[in-house]
Scaffold this active site. Structure first.
Site, PDB file in Angstrom:
ATOM      1  N   LEU A  60     -54.472  67.821  20.352  1.00 11.16           N
ATOM      2  CA  LEU A  60     -55.013  67.989  21.698  1.00 11.16           C
ATOM      3  C   LEU A  60     -54.940  69.454  22.116  1.00 11.16           C
ATOM      4  CD1 LEU A  60     -53.639  64.905  23.655  1.00 11.16           C
ATOM      5  CD2 LEU A  60     -55.934  65.289  22.785  1.00 11.16           C
ATOM      6  N   SER A  61     -56.023  69.938  22.689  1.00 10.18           N
ATOM      7  CA  SER A  61     -56.104  71.321  23.144  1.00 10.18           C
ATOM      8  C   SER A  61     -57.187  71.424  24.198  1.00 10.18           C
ATOM      9  CB  SER A  61     -56.443  72.248  21.975  1.00 10.18           C
ATOM     10  OG  SER A  61     -56.746  73.554  22.432  1.00 10.18           O
ATOM     11  N   HIS A  75     -50.245  67.906  27.715  1.00  7.20           N
ATOM     12  CA  HIS A  75     -49.471  68.402  28.849  1.00  7.20           C
ATOM     13  C   HIS A  75     -48.719  67.264  29.541  1.00  7.20           C
ATOM     14  CE1 HIS A  75     -52.799  71.520  28.682  1.00  7.20           C
ATOM     15  NE2 HIS A  75     -51.709  72.267  28.615  1.00  7.20           N
ATOM     16  N   GLN A 111     -52.868  87.685  28.954  1.00  9.83           N
ATOM     17  CA  GLN A 111     -52.900  87.210  27.572  1.00  9.83           C
ATOM     18  C   GLN A 111     -54.309  87.056  27.018  1.00  9.83           C
ATOM     19  OE1 GLN A 111     -50.635  83.703  29.044  1.00  9.83           O
ATOM     20  NE2 GLN A 111     -51.847  82.519  27.582  1.00  9.83           N
ATOM     21  N   MET A 162     -51.870  76.805  31.785  1.00 13.67           N
ATOM     22  CA  MET A 162     -52.984  77.562  32.368  1.00 13.67           C
ATOM     23  C   MET A 162     -54.016  76.622  32.974  1.00 13.67           C
ATOM     24  SD  MET A 162     -53.617  80.991  30.149  1.00 13.67           S
ATOM     25  CE  MET A 162     -54.457  80.230  28.767  1.00 13.67           C
TER      26      MET A 162
END
Length: 328
Positions: A196-197, A48, A72, A41
């Site tokens: 990680l986010s 990523h 979502q 996204m």
């Protein structure tokens, strides 16, 4: 060749497609038959990038999708707040050798507006994250299914951090006969253990210190794996209760394909998963564990096994004062 020349060459080789026709033309120009896809996204980070590297190593070509999927997001979740960093995302894509970046707008993915037919996640989508975010996984599976068709990928790479999402995507592709291999990649963490986010950018410095209790709890649980499920749960819980500023939504040890609580006699692979609110941000984290003598932490699960151990539904009532909250 200088670094600048390498970068220029890679940029020229990366096609950005924003419409179905542009994607179709770019996809048709790829010479190899083995095409990997990484779906995001946006707001890309090192996690990523690791997905892209793993995919790049295993396939002839690589497609990155960047699409902020409205399906979502629930009614109490602020879609407009989600970070949008496309220029930075493109730089990562170029650096990792992506062939095609597909970055459509919602009207391209959903040309008739809100789709009348969606993919249902079923009972597996109603527990854990699905309990906190009703309908979330229906939206995830619907867009993943559409993007698999549009990209024509033969392999799709997803991070282990979103364990329930990964399970449901695997289940969908198997149940609905999608001709694609779903590959899981280990969770990427900061040096201090924080997973990680994209949500981490919402954490203040003090929030970040609190958030480290999630990874510490997972480590404590994994360290107790040899002694069985109760020991795992107890060790993880003891870490979490020492941090009152982390409002825990759930802490569970479940079977990796049924999401049911594993009983005390269980030996084998299991998922230790946590969700908690820190400040204004809801965080999730998990680790695969091998339960029993000689057990411990795993990077990812082995190949999916046949579901169906006799266990009660997962208890998602939490262990602290936290309640089921929406994503911020």
């Amino acid at each position: 060749m200088t670094q600048a020349e390498v970068t220029e060459t890679r940029t020229a080789a990366t096609v950005v497609a924003s419409t179905r026709d542009e994607l179709r033309d770019a996809r048709a120009a790829l010479s190899g038959t083995d095409v990997a896809v990484v779906m995001t996204m946006g707001a890309l980070h090192e996690g990523h990038a690791q997905l892209l590297r793993e995919a790049r190593r295993s396939a002839d070509h690589l497609i990155l999708t960047v699409f902020l999927n409205p399906l979502q997001f629930g009614p109490k979740e602020d879609l407009s707040r989600y970070p949008r960093t496309f220029d930075d995302d493109l730089r990562i894509a170029v650096a990792e050798g992506v062939d095609i970046v597909f970055a459509p707008t919602p009207d391209v993915v959903y040309p008739d507006g809100d789709p009348g037919v969606r993919v249902s996640a079923g009972p597996l989508g109603d527990v854990l994250e699905g309990k906190s975010r009703p309908g979330h996984f229906d939206g995830v599976l619907t867009v993943v299914g559409k993007l698999l068709h549009l990209t024509g990928a033969t392999r799709a790479f997803f991070g282990q951090k979103d364990a329930q999402q990964l399970l449901l995507i695997r289940r969908m592709t198997r149940d609905l006969d999608f001709p694609v291999e779903v590959v899981s990649v280990p969770t990427v963490r900061e040096d201090d253990g924080l997973a990680l986010s994209s949500r981490n950018m919402y954490l203040t410095d003090s929030d970040r210190e609190v958030a480290l209790c999630l990874s510490r709890a997972l480590t404590a649980g994994a360290d107790a794996a040899a002694y069985g499920p109760s020991a795992i749960r107890r060790a993880a819980r003891e870490v979490l209760v020492e941090e009152p500023l982390a409002l825990v939504d759930y802490l569970v040890l479940v079977h990796p394909t049924t999401l049911q609580d594993v009983p005390e006699w269980y030996r084998g692979e299991a998922l230790l998963a946590i969700a908690a609110r820190v400040g204004t941000t809801r965080l999730i984290d998990n680790t695969p564990i091998l339960v029993g003598p000689g057990g411990g932490r795993l990077d990812v699960f082995s190949q999916p096994v046949t579901p169906g151990i006799p266990a009660r539904p997962a208890d998602t009532t939490g262990i602290g004062t936290g309640t089921n909250q929406e994503l911020s």
